[in-house]
Enzyme design. Structure first.
Site, PDB file in Angstrom:
ATOM      1  CB  SER A  61      -0.933  -0.003   1.214  1.00  0.00           C
ATOM      2  OG  SER A  61      -0.183  -0.096   2.426  1.00  0.00           O
ATOM      3  CG  ASN A  96       5.259   6.449  -2.744  1.00  0.00           C
ATOM      4  OD1 ASN A  96       4.440   6.866  -1.932  1.00  0.00           O
ATOM      5  ND2 ASN A  96       6.530   6.814  -2.723  1.00  0.00           N
ATOM      6  CB  VAL A  97       4.510   1.097  -6.593  1.00  0.00           C
ATOM      7  CG1 VAL A  97       4.124   0.220  -7.774  1.00  0.00           C
ATOM      8  CG2 VAL A  97       5.866   1.742  -6.848  1.00  0.00           C
ATOM      9  CB  CYS A 120      10.559   2.659 -12.628  1.00  0.00           C
ATOM     10  SG  CYS A 120      12.029   3.088 -11.660  1.00  0.00           S
ATOM     11  CB  SER A 165       9.304   9.531  -6.974  1.00  0.00           C
ATOM     12  OG  SER A 165      10.571   9.089  -7.445  1.00  0.00           O
ATOM     13  CB  ALA A 166      12.818   6.543  -4.145  1.00  0.00           C
ATOM     14  N   GLY A 204      10.381   0.677  -0.160  1.00  0.00           N
ATOM     15  CA  GLY A 204      10.535  -0.530  -0.975  1.00  0.00           C
ATOM     16  C   GLY A 204      11.549  -0.323  -2.084  1.00  0.00           C
ATOM     17  CB  THR A 205      12.011   2.462  -4.527  1.00  0.00           C
ATOM     18  OG1 THR A 205      10.693   2.334  -5.054  1.00  0.00           O
ATOM     19  CG2 THR A 205      12.972   2.832  -5.634  1.00  0.00           C
TER      20      THR A 205
END
Length: 312
Positions: free
Chosen positions: A12, A14-15, A132, A163-164, A167-168
């Site tokens: 749940s 950003n992505v 990405c 934006s990261a 998880g990223t």
């Protein structure tokens, strides 16, 4: 009337949240059923609840116990590479034939970049969306590859730090490894290399991708036309995807070859492609094109798979 296939999103952050909004707004063959997280206080779960989507904060273990899971045909995993392996195993133990779209770099299923190889994998049970950076750059490598043999391709993906999510950030090594392998497996390069840069600039910068391709000598007009055609194909499902500037070429003569450390000398054609990806701002602002290209590719993939299931 089209039968919509029900989906669950695991993750749940950003992505996952961006993907949920895309499915609710744009999906033709998919219907949002459950949003799965592990943090009961996450913004993604709260937003899902407000949008009328069932939620659980108990991870995949919680999902498989929910009555809604009985009708779920697709699960999107937007967690992390390590978590995905366990998630896939638990999902299959409960529902063996479930379709899983993996948005992590785990890559336990085949790589998929929709414009390049989706039709080969419409019946796959687990499909990996690479990264990405992979979604943005592999089509460019493949575009050169269909005109000339590609010896080496190197990509640099630059994304806004904001934006990261966690998880990223936890998957940087997996990002470079998975993207490099997919540049070879799908892009057609004999050797691939990937670099990711998280740019802390304020205001945040839009996603930028630079692609360097070293190939056999080829007609530059043919290469450029192939690239422009591929950009248009990606743009069909990622409207913010575009060439930032004209494709650049450099002829590397036999008399002055390039030395690529670890790979030896190279002569032929060097093609440089500069991509910008503007996000649709469904969740994070427009600078987060890295979210948009990943979720748009995953949605396009699952839509095509669902359409194929309905036609079967």
């Amino acid at each position: 009337m089209t039968t919509k296939r029900k989906v669950a999103i695991v993750g749940s952050g950003n992505v996952g949240t961006d993907l949920m909004i895309k499915i609710l707004r744009n999906a033709e063959h998919l219907e949002m059923a459950v949003m799965v997280g592990i943090d009961p206080a996450s913004d993604g779960l709260a937003r899902a609840g407000r949008m009328g989507v069932a939620t659980t904060h108990e991870g995949v273990a919680g999902l498989v116990k929910m009555p809604e899971f009985a009708d779920v045909d697709f699960v999107f995993d937007a967690t992390s590479a390590g978590a995905h392996v366990k998630n896939d195993a638990l999902l299959r133990a409960t529902k063996p034939g479930i379709r899983v779209i993996d948005l992590t770099p785990a890559a336990i299923g085949p790589y998929c970049v929709p414009v390049v190889n989706l039709e080969q994998h419409v019946n796959a049970e687990n499909l990996n969306m690479v990264t990405c950076g992979g979604q943005a750059t592999i089509p460019m490598v493949a575009a050169v590859s269909r005109v000339a043999k590609v010896h080496y391709a190197e990509i640099v993906a630059s994304i806004a730090s904001k934006s990261a999510g966690p998880g990223t950030r936890a998957n940087i090594d997996e990002f470079t490894e998975t993207t490099s392998k997919a540049i070879e497996a799908i892009g057609g390069a004999a050797k691939g290399k990937a670099i990711i840069i998280m740019n802390p600039a304020e205001p945040p910068l839009m996603m930028r991708d630079t692609v360097y391709v070293l190939s056999e000598a080829a007609d530059q007009d043919h290469v450029e036309a192939s690239i422009e055609e591929m950009v248009a194909a990606v743009n069909a499902y990622v409207p913010g995807y575009r060439l930032k500037q004209k494709v650049q070429f450099e002829v590397i003569p036999d008399t002055a070859p390039l030395n690529i450390p670890g790979h030896g000398e190279f002569s032929g054609l060097k093609t440089s492609v500069f991509i910008e990806v503007e996000g649709a701002a469904h969740y994070l602002p427009a600078y987060a094109g890295n979210l948009d290209i990943m979720t748009s590719a995953a949605l396009a993939t699952a839509e095509r798979m669902a359409q194929s299931m309905s036609q079967a």
